[in-house]
Each structure stands twice: as C-alpha cells, then as structure tokens.
Design a protein around this motif. Structure first.
Motif, PDB file in Angstrom:
ATOM      1  N   ALA A 116       0.859  -1.184   0.000  1.00 17.64           N
ATOM      2  CA  ALA A 116       0.000   0.000   0.000  1.00 17.64           C
ATOM      3  C   ALA A 116       0.894   1.233   0.000  1.00 17.64           C
ATOM      4  O   ALA A 116       2.083   1.140   0.338  1.00 17.64           O
ATOM      5  N   PRO A 117       0.369   2.403  -0.379  1.00 21.44           N
ATOM      6  CA  PRO A 117       1.183   3.618  -0.340  1.00 21.44           C
ATOM      7  C   PRO A 117       1.662   3.927   1.081  1.00 21.44           C
ATOM      8  O   PRO A 117       0.974   3.633   2.062  1.00 21.44           O
ATOM      9  N   LYS A 118       2.840   4.517   1.179  1.00 16.71           N
ATOM     10  CA  LYS A 118       3.382   4.905   2.473  1.00 16.71           C
ATOM     11  C   LYS A 118       2.409   5.833   3.196  1.00 16.71           C
ATOM     12  O   LYS A 118       1.815   6.727   2.597  1.00 16.71           O
ATOM     13  N   GLY A 119       2.240   5.616   4.489  1.00 13.73           N
ATOM     14  CA  GLY A 119       1.367   6.473   5.277  1.00 13.73           C
ATOM     15  C   GLY A 119      -0.066   5.985   5.377  1.00 13.73           C
ATOM     16  O   GLY A 119      -0.889   6.638   6.035  1.00 13.73           O
ATOM     17  N   THR A 120      -0.379   4.872   4.743  1.00 14.28           N
ATOM     18  CA  THR A 120      -1.722   4.298   4.893  1.00 14.28           C
ATOM     19  C   THR A 120      -1.936   3.993   6.370  1.00 14.28           C
ATOM     20  O   THR A 120      -1.073   3.380   7.014  1.00 14.28           O
ATOM     21  N   PRO A 121      -3.061   4.401   6.958  1.00 12.19           N
ATOM     22  CA  PRO A 121      -3.278   4.230   8.396  1.00 12.19           C
ATOM     23  C   PRO A 121      -3.165   2.780   8.849  1.00 12.19           C
ATOM     24  O   PRO A 121      -3.587   1.856   8.141  1.00 12.19           O
ATOM     25  N   LYS A 122      -2.579   2.573  10.022  1.00 20.75           N
ATOM     26  CA  LYS A 122      -2.362   1.230  10.536  1.00 20.75           C
ATOM     27  C   LYS A 122      -3.657   0.421  10.661  1.00 20.75           C
ATOM     28  O   LYS A 122      -3.663  -0.783  10.335  1.00 20.75           O
ATOM     29  N   PRO A 123      -4.766   1.017  11.130  1.00 18.50           N
ATOM     30  CA  PRO A 123      -5.995   0.220  11.199  1.00 18.50           C
ATOM     31  C   PRO A 123      -6.413  -0.337   9.836  1.00 18.50           C
ATOM     32  O   PRO A 123      -6.928  -1.455   9.749  1.00 18.50           O
ATOM     33  N   VAL A 124      -6.185   0.423   8.773  1.00 19.42           N
ATOM     34  CA  VAL A 124      -6.508  -0.050   7.425  1.00 19.42           C
ATOM     35  C   VAL A 124      -5.554  -1.174   7.024  1.00 19.42           C
ATOM     36  O   VAL A 124      -5.971  -2.211   6.501  1.00 19.42           O
ATOM     37  N   LEU A 125      -4.262  -0.974   7.295  1.00 25.75           N
ATOM     38  CA  LEU A 125      -3.277  -2.009   6.983  1.00 25.75           C
ATOM     39  C   LEU A 125      -3.613  -3.305   7.721  1.00 25.75           C
ATOM     40  O   LEU A 125      -3.506  -4.395   7.155  1.00 25.75           O
ATOM     41  N   ASP A 126      -4.016  -3.168   8.977  1.00 23.02           N
ATOM     42  CA  ASP A 126      -4.354  -4.354   9.774  1.00 23.02           C
ATOM     43  C   ASP A 126      -5.547  -5.098   9.184  1.00 23.02           C
ATOM     44  O   ASP A 126      -5.573  -6.333   9.155  1.00 23.02           O
ATOM     45  N   LYS A 127      -6.536  -4.317   8.702  1.00 20.51           N
ATOM     46  CA  LYS A 127      -7.717  -4.952   8.101  1.00 20.51           C
ATOM     47  C   LYS A 127      -7.358  -5.702   6.823  1.00 20.51           C
ATOM     48  O   LYS A 127      -7.809  -6.829   6.594  1.00 20.51           O
ATOM     49  N   VAL A 128      -6.540  -5.075   5.997  1.00 24.57           N
ATOM     50  CA  VAL A 128      -6.152  -5.714   4.740  1.00 24.57           C
ATOM     51  C   VAL A 128      -5.288  -6.942   5.013  1.00 24.57           C
ATOM     52  O   VAL A 128      -5.466  -7.993   4.392  1.00 24.57           O
ATOM     53  N   ASN A 129      -4.358  -6.833   5.955  1.00 24.68           N
ATOM     54  CA  ASN A 129      -3.493  -7.959   6.268  1.00 24.68           C
ATOM     55  C   ASN A 129      -4.302  -9.136   6.833  1.00 24.68           C
ATOM     56  O   ASN A 129      -4.052 -10.300   6.477  1.00 24.68           O
ATOM     57  N   ALA A 130      -5.271  -8.837   7.697  1.00 28.61           N
ATOM     58  CA  ALA A 130      -6.112  -9.899   8.250  1.00 28.61           C
ATOM     59  C   ALA A 130      -6.898 -10.592   7.147  1.00 28.61           C
ATOM     60  O   ALA A 130      -7.023 -11.835   7.119  1.00 28.61           O
ATOM     61  N   ALA A 131      -7.416  -9.804   6.200  1.00 28.37           N
ATOM     62  CA  ALA A 131      -8.167 -10.373   5.075  1.00 28.37           C
ATOM     63  C   ALA A 131      -7.248 -11.195   4.182  1.00 28.37           C
ATOM     64  O   ALA A 131      -7.636 -12.260   3.677  1.00 28.37           O
ATOM     65  N   LEU A 132      -6.013 -10.715   3.987  1.00 29.48           N
ATOM     66  CA  LEU A 132      -5.041 -11.438   3.168  1.00 29.48           C
ATOM     67  C   LEU A 132      -4.751 -12.814   3.769  1.00 29.48           C
ATOM     68  O   LEU A 132      -4.705 -13.823   3.051  1.00 29.48           O
ATOM     69  N   LYS A 133      -4.566 -12.868   5.073  1.00 32.13           N
ATOM     70  CA  LYS A 133      -4.263 -14.140   5.734  1.00 32.13           C
ATOM     71  C   LYS A 133      -5.416 -15.130   5.597  1.00 32.13           C
ATOM     72  O   LYS A 133      -5.200 -16.340   5.453  1.00 32.13           O
ATOM     73  N   VAL A 134      -6.638 -14.620   5.632  1.00 37.21           N
ATOM     74  CA  VAL A 134      -7.802 -15.486   5.410  1.00 37.21           C
ATOM     75  C   VAL A 134      -7.808 -15.989   3.968  1.00 37.21           C
ATOM     76  O   VAL A 134      -8.042 -17.172   3.697  1.00 37.21           O
ATOM     77  N   ALA A 135      -7.545 -15.088   3.031  1.00 32.60           N
ATOM     78  CA  ALA A 135      -7.545 -15.447   1.610  1.00 32.60           C
ATOM     79  C   ALA A 135      -6.500 -16.513   1.291  1.00 32.60           C
ATOM     80  O   ALA A 135      -6.727 -17.401   0.464  1.00 32.60           O
ATOM     81  N   LEU A 136      -5.347 -16.433   1.939  1.00 35.13           N
ATOM     82  CA  LEU A 136      -4.269 -17.389   1.668  1.00 35.13           C
ATOM     83  C   LEU A 136      -4.591 -18.793   2.179  1.00 35.13           C
ATOM     84  O   LEU A 136      -3.894 -19.752   1.832  1.00 35.13           O
TER      85      LEU A 136
END
Length: 322
Positions: A252-272
């Motif tokens: 993601a672009p630098k500075g993307t808020p951590k709560p958003v990064l956490d949501k995307v990462n959690a979704a990524l782990k489910v997808a994998l």
C-alpha cells in the motif's frame, strides 16, 4: 480549548472512517498486462479477498518499464487503503536495474504480506545432446562461447535466473532477450537458442509434452508436481546455494493508516487459506505462503534481503535500463 476540541473531533471522525473501511471498491494495481502470470495471481487473490475484506475489488493493469510504472502509480496514490499493489520479485530487482526510479522500494510503501512463490526450471532445446544436468555441464564446457541463453526481457524472471545461473556456473553465455516469454519459448522450441530458465507456469506443459529437455529445478527441494517430481534441484546437482523463486507480495502507499493495513493484512491471511485459491495456485505450480512472511514487517525484511542478493548480481552483469 477550541483547538483541542477541533483536534478531538478530527480524531473521532478519522477513527469512524477507519472503522467503516472499506466503504467503496478497492483497486489492486497489477504492474503488467492482463493475461500474464502476475495478473492471474492477482485475479485469483481478488476473488479470495472479497469476502474477508468485505469489498468489491477491481484489478487495474498498469504495464510498462518492467513493472515500475505500476509501482510508481501506487507509491504516489492516496494513502487511504483504496489503491493497493500486487507485485512480484521485480520489487527487489528494480533498484539495481533502473537508474531513475520514481520511488524508493523500502521507503515509499507499506508492506502488507507475501502471497506465493513460483519455482523455476532450467530447460533446453530438444536437440541438445545432453540428457541430464551432468551431461549438460560437460556440453557447456565443450561449447564455451557458443551457448545462447534466452530470456523474456530485461528484469524478467528468466533474465534474473539466467544471470544467477551464469554467475554460479562461471560460464559466459550469449544472452538473447525477447519481448516476452512467448517469443523466447518459440525460438527455444525451434532450436534457435539453447537454454532458458523460466517459471513452472510457463515450462511445465512443454516439459510434459517432451518439446524441451528439463535439467533441474531452482528450489532447494524437489517439486511434488507429477511432471517435475523426478527433476533434481540445482543445489543437489552441485550448484551450491542456488535458490530462485518468483514471489508475489502486496503493498500500500506509504502512510496508509495502521488500522486499514491491519484490516487488509487480516483479510489477506484469510484469503491465503482459501481452498479454492490454494488449488488455483497449485495448478500454476505456485506455493501459497504460510509462514511469517504473510506479516508486513517480515515480508519487508525478506524484500530487503532480496535487494541485497540481486543487486550485486545485476551490477556485475552491467545490465541496466534508464
């Protein structure tokens, strides 16, 4: 007091907005044309991500300059979580290949996690007299200065693998770059070039059909794919330390808020862990990541190590793009 109140209101508003993310479609930029291996990975991943992320996902293909145009687009995009990047090993090789990058790989992105790894195979034209790696080594020694090594272009997986193979074997070959894997494979099948090192996604069918000779795989362990299971690794064939896979990761672009990064990462782990996604990746010869590299920080450490690995190899070869 008024300033404090305004700051508090702004903080509450931002928190509420983050809690509602995603409120609109999320775009994943693929830095290559539609239909290629990275595009396929992205579309399979998008399907697996939709439910856990709770968003419509759009794939946008931004090809050109070895993937760096797509990288640049995301580096300069709004850091709100609605523009993400799915990129391959080129994230780690571009700093050495391109002198005028418009972004810094380790500084201008938030790392979300690694997705998969794709093994590679060393293959040759069907008319080569060698039938195994030991015989290939003897043939190379007897034909120094006459060997043609094909690749799909500057920065392509086949180009990188070929560079490392030449360096490891200490044999100079004539590198023949093409505009894509298709033309390179066509000339290999026609016997116009001798060797190529490319992804299993591009070589397995040709190996199965007997149209090319296969000599080894580039991973540290043998592959379980039926068509490739009998192939030795380059490591066990005597090429110590040889390990090349083409991996994909999300950013993601630098500075993307951590709560958003956490949501995307959690979704990524489910997808994998999605069975359909795993099955589709296995059909491509890819291995879905299950280790700690699915964490953003660990993936970033991996990419930094890859930059340190490929930089000297590329610079020693003197192959750059402006």
């Amino acid at each position: 007091m008024k300033k404090l109140l305004l700051a508090a209101v702004a903080a509450l508003t931002a928190t509420a907005a983050l809690a509602e993310y995603p409120e609109k479609p999320v775009t994943i930029v693929v830095p290559f044309a539609a239909g290629g291996p990275t595009d396929k990975v992205a579309r399979d991943l998008a399907e697996a991500l939709r439910k856990p992320l709770g968003a419509t996902i759009i794939i946008e293909n931004v090809g050109g300059a070895g993937g760096t145009l797509g990288h640049t687009k995301v580096a300069k995009a709004a850091n709100d979580g609605y523009t993400l990047l799915l990129a391959h090993i080129g994230m780690s090789t571009a700093p050495a290949l391109y002198r005028n990058l418009q972004y810094k790989t380790l500084d201008d992105f938030e790392y979300l996690g690694m997705v998969n790894e794709v093994p590679m195979t060393l293959i040759g034209r069907s008319t080569l007299p060698a039938n195994n790696f030991a015989e290939l080594v003897k043939w190379m020694e007897a034909n120094k200065g006459k060997i043609n090594l094909a690749n799909a272009g500057l920065g392509a997986a086949s180009h990188l693998c070929g560079l490392l193979f030449q360096q490891s074997m200490k044999v100079d070959m004539t590198t023949v770059p093409y505009k894509g894997t298709g033309p390179a494979m066509t000339d290999l099948l026609g016997g116009q070039v001798d060797l190529m090192c490319d992804q299993t996604t591009n070589t397995t069918g040709q190996i199965e059909s007997g149209k090319v000779k296969a000599f080894a795989v580039t991973t540290t362990k043998r592959l379980s794919t039926p068509a490739l299971a009998k192939l030795p690794t380059l490591e066990e064939s005597g090429v110590k330390g040889f390990n090349v896979t083409i991996w994909h990761g999300m950013y993601a672009p630098k500075g993307t808020p951590k709560p958003v990064l956490d949501k995307v990462n959690a979704a990524l782990k489910v997808a994998l862990k999605d069975p359909d996604f795993i099955k589709r990746q296995e059909a491509l010869g890819a291995v879905v990541i299950t280790d700690n590299r699915t964490n953003g920080a660990d993936h970033k450490k991996f990419v930094e190590a890859e930059i340190n690995k490929w930089g000297p190899i590329i610079k020693a070869a003197g192959q750059y793009a402006d």
